[in-house]
Design a protein around this motif. Structure first.
Motif, PDB file in Angstrom:
ATOM      1  N   GLY A  15       8.063  -9.333  -4.042  1.00  5.50           N
ATOM      2  CA  GLY A  15       8.567  -7.973  -4.015  1.00  5.50           C
ATOM      3  C   GLY A  15       9.779  -7.879  -3.112  1.00  5.50           C
ATOM      4  O   GLY A  15      10.203  -8.870  -2.500  1.00  5.50           O
ATOM      5  N   PHE A  16      10.327  -6.681  -3.045  1.00  8.40           N
ATOM      6  CA  PHE A  16      11.521  -6.407  -2.255  1.00  8.40           C
ATOM      7  C   PHE A  16      11.250  -5.251  -1.313  1.00  8.40           C
ATOM      8  O   PHE A  16      10.504  -4.333  -1.660  1.00  8.40           O
ATOM      9  CB  PHE A  16      12.693  -6.021  -3.176  1.00  8.40           C
ATOM     10  CG  PHE A  16      13.066  -7.096  -4.151  1.00  8.40           C
ATOM     11  CD1 PHE A  16      13.984  -8.066  -3.807  1.00  8.40           C
ATOM     12  CD2 PHE A  16      12.482  -7.142  -5.407  1.00  8.40           C
ATOM     13  CE1 PHE A  16      14.327  -9.060  -4.704  1.00  8.40           C
ATOM     14  CE2 PHE A  16      12.813  -8.124  -6.316  1.00  8.40           C
ATOM     15  CZ  PHE A  16      13.741  -9.099  -5.966  1.00  8.40           C
ATOM     16  N   GLU A  17      11.893  -5.247  -0.135  1.00  8.84           N
ATOM     17  CA  GLU A  17      11.779  -4.123   0.783  1.00  8.84           C
ATOM     18  C   GLU A  17      12.636  -2.971   0.294  1.00  8.84           C
ATOM     19  O   GLU A  17      13.775  -3.171  -0.121  1.00  8.84           O
ATOM     20  CB  GLU A  17      12.264  -4.519   2.183  1.00  8.84           C
ATOM     21  CG  GLU A  17      11.319  -5.393   2.949  1.00  8.84           C
ATOM     22  CD  GLU A  17      11.788  -5.603   4.387  1.00  8.84           C
ATOM     23  OE1 GLU A  17      12.986  -5.400   4.683  1.00  8.84           O
ATOM     24  OE2 GLU A  17      10.948  -5.978   5.212  1.00  8.84           O
TER      25      GLU A  17
ATOM     26  N   THR B 161       0.802  -1.230   0.000  1.00  6.01           N
ATOM     27  CA  THR B 161       0.000   0.000   0.000  1.00  6.01           C
ATOM     28  C   THR B 161       0.833   1.278   0.000  1.00  6.01           C
ATOM     29  O   THR B 161       0.302   2.337  -0.340  1.00  6.01           O
ATOM     30  CB  THR B 161      -0.945   0.019   1.213  1.00  6.01           C
ATOM     31  OG1 THR B 161      -0.161  -0.059   2.413  1.00  6.01           O
ATOM     32  CG2 THR B 161      -1.922  -1.144   1.166  1.00  6.01           C
ATOM     33  N   VAL B 162       2.101   1.225   0.370  1.00 10.07           N
ATOM     34  CA  VAL B 162       2.914   2.445   0.426  1.00 10.07           C
ATOM     35  C   VAL B 162       3.209   2.980  -0.974  1.00 10.07           C
ATOM     36  O   VAL B 162       3.096   4.183  -1.221  1.00 10.07           O
ATOM     37  CB  VAL B 162       4.230   2.184   1.202  1.00 10.07           C
ATOM     38  CG1 VAL B 162       5.176   3.380   1.085  1.00 10.07           C
ATOM     39  CG2 VAL B 162       3.937   1.874   2.665  1.00 10.07           C
ATOM     40  N   HIS B 163       3.553   2.098  -1.892  1.00  9.90           N
ATOM     41  CA  HIS B 163       3.985   2.534  -3.217  1.00  9.90           C
ATOM     42  C   HIS B 163       2.924   2.410  -4.313  1.00  9.90           C
ATOM     43  O   HIS B 163       3.156   2.875  -5.437  1.00  9.90           O
ATOM     44  CB  HIS B 163       5.216   1.735  -3.658  1.00  9.90           C
ATOM     45  CG  HIS B 163       6.423   2.003  -2.814  1.00  9.90           C
ATOM     46  ND1 HIS B 163       7.054   3.224  -2.782  1.00  9.90           N
ATOM     47  CD2 HIS B 163       7.102   1.212  -1.944  1.00  9.90           C
ATOM     48  CE1 HIS B 163       8.075   3.176  -1.950  1.00  9.90           C
ATOM     49  NE2 HIS B 163       8.131   1.967  -1.433  1.00  9.90           N
ATOM     50  N   TYR B 164       1.782   1.788  -4.018  1.00  4.82           N
ATOM     51  CA  TYR B 164       0.801   1.504  -5.072  1.00  4.82           C
ATOM     52  C   TYR B 164      -0.613   1.841  -4.616  1.00  4.82           C
ATOM     53  O   TYR B 164      -0.949   1.683  -3.444  1.00  4.82           O
ATOM     54  CB  TYR B 164       0.851   0.025  -5.466  1.00  4.82           C
ATOM     55  CG  TYR B 164       2.230  -0.441  -5.842  1.00  4.82           C
ATOM     56  CD1 TYR B 164       2.735  -0.239  -7.129  1.00  4.82           C
ATOM     57  CD2 TYR B 164       3.050  -1.072  -4.916  1.00  4.82           C
ATOM     58  CE1 TYR B 164       4.012  -0.649  -7.471  1.00  4.82           C
ATOM     59  CE2 TYR B 164       4.330  -1.493  -5.240  1.00  4.82           C
ATOM     60  CZ  TYR B 164       4.800  -1.274  -6.526  1.00  4.82           C
ATOM     61  OH  TYR B 164       6.065  -1.679  -6.853  1.00  4.82           O
TER      62      TYR B 164
ATOM     63  N   GLY C 290      11.551  -0.299   4.400  1.00  5.21           N
ATOM     64  CA  GLY C 290      10.842  -1.538   4.710  1.00  5.21           C
ATOM     65  C   GLY C 290       9.534  -1.723   3.969  1.00  5.21           C
ATOM     66  O   GLY C 290       8.857  -2.721   4.157  1.00  5.21           O
ATOM     67  N   ALA C 291       9.159  -0.764   3.122  1.00  4.98           N
ATOM     68  CA  ALA C 291       7.929  -0.892   2.322  1.00  4.98           C
ATOM     69  C   ALA C 291       8.223  -1.789   1.118  1.00  4.98           C
ATOM     70  O   ALA C 291       9.331  -1.781   0.584  1.00  4.98           O
ATOM     71  CB  ALA C 291       7.446   0.475   1.862  1.00  4.98           C
TER      72      ALA C 291
END
Length: 113
Positions: A89-91, A54-57, A95-96
Protein backbone atom coordinates in the motif's frame (compact mmCIF):
# COMPACT_ATOMS: atom_id res chain seq x y z
CA UNK A 1 13.84 8.62 -4.52
CA UNK A 2 15.76 5.48 -3.58
CA UNK A 3 19.00 4.36 -5.16
CA UNK A 4 18.88 2.90 -8.65
CA UNK A 5 18.52 -0.89 -8.92
CA UNK A 6 18.85 -3.24 -11.85
CA UNK A 7 15.97 -5.03 -13.52
CA UNK A 8 17.42 -8.27 -12.12
CA UNK A 9 17.03 -6.79 -8.60
CA UNK A 10 13.38 -6.02 -9.33
CA UNK A 11 12.77 -9.53 -10.67
CA UNK A 12 13.90 -10.99 -7.32
CA UNK A 13 10.93 -9.33 -5.55
CA UNK A 14 7.99 -11.72 -5.98
CA UNK A 15 4.81 -9.62 -5.97
CA UNK A 16 1.61 -11.64 -6.40
CA UNK A 17 -2.11 -11.00 -6.42
CA UNK A 18 -4.29 -12.63 -3.79
CA UNK A 19 -7.82 -12.42 -2.45
CA UNK A 20 -8.50 -11.61 1.20
CA UNK A 21 -10.61 -14.44 2.58
CA UNK A 22 -10.57 -13.39 6.24
CA UNK A 23 -9.93 -10.09 8.03
CA UNK A 24 -10.13 -9.39 11.73
CA UNK A 25 -8.97 -6.79 14.24
CA UNK A 26 -5.50 -7.50 15.64
CA UNK A 27 -5.71 -6.14 19.22
CA UNK A 28 -2.23 -7.42 20.21
CA UNK A 29 -0.47 -5.27 17.57
CA UNK A 30 1.44 -2.20 18.81
CA UNK A 31 -0.22 -0.03 16.14
CA UNK A 32 -3.83 -0.57 14.97
CA UNK A 33 -3.83 -3.41 12.44
CA UNK A 34 -5.83 -6.26 10.96
CA UNK A 35 -4.91 -9.93 10.68
CA UNK A 36 -5.52 -11.06 7.12
CA UNK A 37 -5.78 -14.49 5.52
CA UNK A 38 -5.00 -14.16 1.81
CA UNK A 39 -5.55 -16.80 -0.87
CA UNK A 40 -2.73 -16.79 -3.44
CA UNK A 41 -4.02 -19.77 -5.41
CA UNK A 42 -2.87 -23.40 -5.52
CA UNK A 43 0.86 -22.77 -6.04
CA UNK A 44 1.35 -20.54 -2.96
CA UNK A 45 -1.77 -21.25 -0.92
CA UNK A 46 -3.27 -19.21 1.91
CA UNK A 47 -0.89 -16.88 3.75
CA UNK A 48 -1.22 -14.64 6.81
CA UNK A 49 -0.43 -10.94 6.91
CA UNK A 50 -0.65 -8.16 9.45
CA UNK A 51 -1.68 -4.89 7.83
CA UNK A 52 -1.92 -1.42 9.36
CA UNK A 53 -4.85 -0.39 7.18
CA UNK A 54 -7.47 0.37 9.85
CA UNK A 55 -7.97 4.06 8.95
CA UNK A 56 -9.46 3.50 5.50
CA UNK A 57 -10.87 -0.05 5.74
CA UNK A 58 -13.20 -2.15 7.90
CA UNK A 59 -12.63 -5.93 8.13
CA UNK A 60 -15.97 -6.78 6.51
CA UNK A 61 -15.12 -4.57 3.51
CA UNK A 62 -11.79 -6.33 2.93
CA UNK A 63 -13.10 -9.88 2.47
CA UNK A 64 -13.22 -10.68 -1.24
CA UNK A 65 -10.91 -7.79 -2.17
CA UNK A 66 -7.85 -8.54 -4.28
CA UNK A 67 -4.53 -7.15 -3.05
CA UNK A 68 -0.86 -7.24 -4.01
CA UNK A 69 1.76 -8.66 -1.68
CA UNK A 70 5.43 -9.56 -1.60
CA UNK A 71 5.44 -13.32 -1.04
CA UNK A 72 9.19 -14.03 -0.88
CA UNK A 73 10.24 -12.03 2.19
CA UNK A 74 11.03 -14.13 5.26
CA UNK A 75 8.10 -14.41 7.71
CA UNK A 76 8.02 -11.80 10.45
CA UNK A 77 6.70 -12.35 13.97
CA UNK A 78 4.29 -9.57 14.96
CA UNK A 79 3.06 -10.29 18.46
CA UNK A 80 1.34 -13.68 18.37
CA UNK A 81 0.99 -13.61 14.55
CA UNK A 82 3.57 -14.84 12.04
CA UNK A 83 3.11 -12.49 9.08
CA UNK A 84 4.05 -14.48 5.98
CA UNK A 85 3.61 -11.85 3.25
CA UNK A 86 3.91 -8.07 2.99
CA UNK A 87 0.62 -6.53 1.86
CA UNK A 88 1.38 -3.50 -0.33
CA UNK A 89 0.00 0.00 0.00
CA UNK A 90 0.86 3.68 -0.07
CA UNK A 91 0.75 6.39 2.61
CA UNK A 92 -1.88 9.06 2.12
CA UNK A 93 -1.23 12.70 3.03
CA UNK A 94 -1.80 11.91 6.73
CA UNK A 95 0.39 8.78 6.75
CA UNK A 96 -2.47 6.24 6.76
CA UNK A 97 -2.05 3.27 4.41
CA UNK A 98 -4.15 2.90 1.27
CA UNK A 99 -3.97 -0.53 -0.38
CA UNK A 100 -2.33 -0.80 -3.79
CA UNK A 101 -5.30 -1.29 -6.11
CA UNK A 102 -6.13 -3.87 -8.76
CA UNK A 103 -8.91 -2.63 -11.02
CA UNK A 104 -9.76 -5.86 -12.88
CA UNK A 105 -10.11 -9.42 -11.52
CA UNK A 106 -6.87 -11.40 -11.80
CA UNK A 107 -6.41 -15.11 -10.99
CA UNK A 108 -4.94 -15.52 -7.50
CA UNK A 109 -1.21 -16.12 -7.52
CA UNK A 110 -0.39 -14.20 -10.69
CA UNK A 111 2.96 -12.42 -10.56
CA UNK A 112 3.46 -8.70 -11.14
CA UNK A 113 5.25 -8.28 -14.46
Amino acid sequence: MSETITFADFERVDIRVGTIIEAEVFPEARKPAYKLQIDFGPEIGIKKSSAQITVHYQPEDLVGRQIMAVVNFPPRQIGPVRSEVLTLGFEDEAGAIVLAAIDKAIPNGRKLM
